[in-house]
Design an enzyme around this catalytic site. Sequence first.
Site, PDB file in Angstrom:
ATOM      1  N   GLU A 129     -16.944  15.757 -37.644  1.00 23.89           N
ATOM      2  CA  GLU A 129     -16.773  15.432 -36.150  1.00 23.89           C
ATOM      3  C   GLU A 129     -17.684  14.642 -35.712  1.00 23.89           C
ATOM      4  OE1 GLU A 129     -16.086  18.502 -32.259  1.00 23.89           O
ATOM      5  OE2 GLU A 129     -15.310  19.169 -34.441  1.00 23.89           O
ATOM      6  N   LYS A 130     -18.877  14.597 -36.050  1.00 18.46           N
ATOM      7  CA  LYS A 130     -20.151  13.931 -35.272  1.00 18.46           C
ATOM      8  C   LYS A 130     -20.973  13.521 -36.238  1.00 18.46           C
ATOM      9  CE  LYS A 130     -20.599  17.504 -32.420  1.00 18.46           C
ATOM     10  NZ  LYS A 130     -20.037  18.657 -33.111  1.00 18.46           N
ATOM     11  N   ASP A 145     -12.781  25.072 -35.087  1.00 20.89           N
ATOM     12  CA  ASP A 145     -12.100  25.607 -33.878  1.00 20.89           C
ATOM     13  C   ASP A 145     -10.887  24.795 -33.882  1.00 20.89           C
ATOM     14  OD1 ASP A 145     -12.812  23.514 -32.744  1.00 20.89           O
ATOM     15  OD2 ASP A 145     -14.129  24.492 -31.258  1.00 20.89           O
ATOM     16  N   ARG A 204     -19.429  27.596 -30.096  1.00 24.92           N
ATOM     17  CA  ARG A 204     -18.120  27.493 -29.315  1.00 24.92           C
ATOM     18  C   ARG A 204     -16.958  28.563 -30.112  1.00 24.92           C
ATOM     19  NH1 ARG A 204     -20.285  22.409 -29.067  1.00 24.92           N
ATOM     20  NH2 ARG A 204     -19.966  21.235 -27.076  1.00 24.92           N
ATOM     21  N   ASP A 260     -15.227  20.620 -36.436  1.00 25.54           N
ATOM     22  CA  ASP A 260     -15.755  21.977 -36.110  1.00 25.54           C
ATOM     23  C   ASP A 260     -14.474  23.081 -36.334  1.00 25.54           C
ATOM     24  OD1 ASP A 260     -18.138  21.067 -35.136  1.00 25.54           O
ATOM     25  OD2 ASP A 260     -17.749  21.096 -33.000  1.00 25.54           O
ATOM     26  N   TYR A 320     -22.494  28.677 -35.258  1.00 30.27           N
ATOM     27  CA  TYR A 320     -21.618  27.689 -34.333  1.00 30.27           C
ATOM     28  C   TYR A 320     -21.371  28.441 -32.943  1.00 30.27           C
ATOM     29  CZ  TYR A 320     -17.378  25.120 -32.887  1.00 30.27           C
ATOM     30  OH  TYR A 320     -16.615  24.294 -32.264  1.00 30.27           O
TER      31      TYR A 320
END
Length: 668
Positions: free
Chosen positions: A7-8, A104, A324, A102, A322
Site C-alpha cells: 500500500e505504501k 482492512d 486502524r 493494509d 496495525y
Amino acid sequence: MRLYIAEKPSMAAEIAKCLPGPVGRKDGYINTGGGIVTWGYGHILRQAEPDEYDPKYERWRVEDLPIIPQSWKLFVADSCKKQFEIITNLIDQATEIVHAGDPDREGQLLIDEVLDYVNNQKPVRRILLNALDEQSIKKAIGNLRDNQEFYNLKQSALARSRADWLIGMNLSRAYTLAAQQAGHRTTLPVGRVKTPTLALVVRREREIEGFKQADYFTVKADFQHEDTVFTAYWKPREDQPGLDTEGRLADKAIAQALLEALQAAVEPATVVLCETTEKKEPQRLPLSLSTLQVMAGKKFGYDPQAVLDTAQKLYERKLTTYPRSDCEYLPESQQDDAVRILGNLGGLAHQELAAWSGKAEPAIRSRAWNDKKITAHHAIIPTVERCNFAALTETERNIYFLIAQSYIAQFYPVHVYDQTRAELEHAGERFTANGRIIKELGWKEVYGADAEEKKEDDSGMLPSMTKGDQIEFMRASAEKKSTKAPSRFTAATLLAAMKEIHKYVKNPDFKKQLKDVSGIGTEATRATIIKELTERGFLREETKKKYLKPTEPAYLLVDMLPDEITYPDFTALWENILNQMAEGNANLDTFLGQQARFAAGLCTKAKGATIPLKGDYHCPRCRKGVLQLRNGKHGKFWGCSRYPACRASFDDKNDKPDMPPGRQQGQG
C-alpha cells in the site's frame, strides 16, 4: 516472478527485508531473491468527477440533479501516474501477484481496484500484515491466502466509496444551490457520515442553550447494625407526590416533611430483603483504534487524529500492531508470543508496566483470545520487538503505555466480588443499600481507579444482614442537588458518540437493532471527519478542554437539511449493510440502487427547503429570494438570487436597487 504490491513504500521496504536473497532498490520497486516488491501511495486511482461523466455537470444546476453514473469511472491520480506505469509493467512480467494492502476494507480495495483496472488475469494471493516486525512478516509470508477470499470485503469498500459519491456530489450541489437562491454565498458540503456527525454537535449545543436548571433532593439515611454504620438511599413509591419527570424528588416541603417523619419514628428499621451474589468481571478487552482514541482523550486530552498518527508511528517502528483496527480480540495462536512480549515489557524503563508484567501469568486465557471474532485484523497490542521506552516522545510513551496496559491485563485473573443488595423499611418508607466486597482484585490491579465506576447509590461496605433483622436508624438528610446541562462534545467524546451511534438515533425501534453496529464511519475515517469539520469552519474548539462548538454555517446546514440526512438512523443502518456485505450477506447493486433513490428523493426535497433569506433586499416579486448586485451588458443591476426561476431585476441607484419605496420590504 512473484510480485508484491504494498500500500505504501514503508510497508514495501519491510516486506523486502524479510524476503530471501540480495536486495536491490530500483526506481519504484525493490528486487529480492524472493520476488519483486512495489508499492502504491494510498489510492492510485481516483473516482471521476461529475464533469468527467458529462461536461455539462461542470456547472452546478438544479435541473441536472440527481447525477447517477450508469457505469462508474476511475482515473489515475496525477501524482501517481509514474508509479502506476511501473506497477503496470511489473504486473505484465509477473507470474503471481501478492496483494499487500493494509488488512482492512480500504486496504483491500486500493490494490484490487488497480488489478481490476488493468484487467489482471494472473493469480493473486493475499498477505495480511497486522504487524511489521520480522517475525510477524515472515509468518504472514508463509501463510498467504487466496485473494478471492476477500472479494466481499472489496465489494463493501466499493459500496462505501460509491455511496459517499452519490450522497456527497448530489446533496452538496442540491443544498448549496438552495442556499444560494436564498442569498447565502457559501458552499455546503453534505456527507453520509459527516453531516449526521455535525448535527450531533448542533443539537447538543441547542440542548445546552435551552437548558433550565432545576433543583432536586437526594434523601439518604444512616443505619447501624452490629457496630457497622452504613448509608441507604430512599426509594420513592410509584404514587409518590413531588417527583419530577425523571423520578427525582423536586419538592422541598415534601423532602422536609419526609425527614421529620423519619426522625420522629421510634420503631427500628427492618430488613425486608438482603441478597448477596458472587459476580465476576472479565478482563477489559484489548484496544481497537476507537477505544484507544477515547481512552487517550480522557486520560491525556489527546485529539483522535493525534492518537491515530502516533499509533501509526509506533506501528511503523514495529513496536505495536496495525492501528486502524476495529477489532478488540486476538487470534488464539498469538498467545504463544505472550511470554516474550511480557518479558520485554518487564524490562521497560517504566515502573508500572515493568511491575505489572512481572506479576502477569502468561497461561491465563482471557476472553480476548477468540479466532471467531477475528477478521482481517485484530486488536492493537505490543509486538515481540523490544521497546526503547526512553527514546519515544511523550505522546508515543503515553499511547504505548495504554496499548501495553490493555495487553498485560489479559494475563491477570478475572475480578471477583460479592455484590450485596439490601432493602430496609423505616417509618413506612423504603431504603436501598448496595455494597460489594472484593474477593479477588484480578485485572483491576492493572487499571486501579480507572477501572472503577463509582455509582451515586453505592453504600460502600455493608454488614452481614438477613431478612427480618432489626436495624437502628441513626439520622436522615436531604442533599440538595441541581440538574446539569449536558457537556459539550470534545473530539474524543464525539468520536465515542460516532462509535455508539445507537444512543442518538431518532427512531426508538432502531436503537436495539443498531446497538451491535460498529457506529458510523470507520476506525480510520472518524478522526479525519472531525478534523475536516473543524478545518472547514463548521466546528471550532474552545477553552483548554477543546470543547467543540458549531459555527453559523453549521446551523444553516443542519437546519435546512431533512432528518433523513441529519439524524444517524439511515447512515448507521447503511453501515450495518456494509458490514453484512463484507460477510457476503448483502448485494452491491441493490445497496447502490437504494442510495441512488435516497439521493434523488433528497434532491427533490432541496427544492422546497425552508431557508432563511440572507440579504438587505428581499425580492418583491417571488418573496423567496434576495436581490443581488450584478454586472450586465449595460452596467450594474440588481437581480433575484433565484434566477432563472425568478427574473426580477432592478436598476442600480447609488448601490441600491431602484424600487418604489413601498416595494422595498424585507430590507435590513
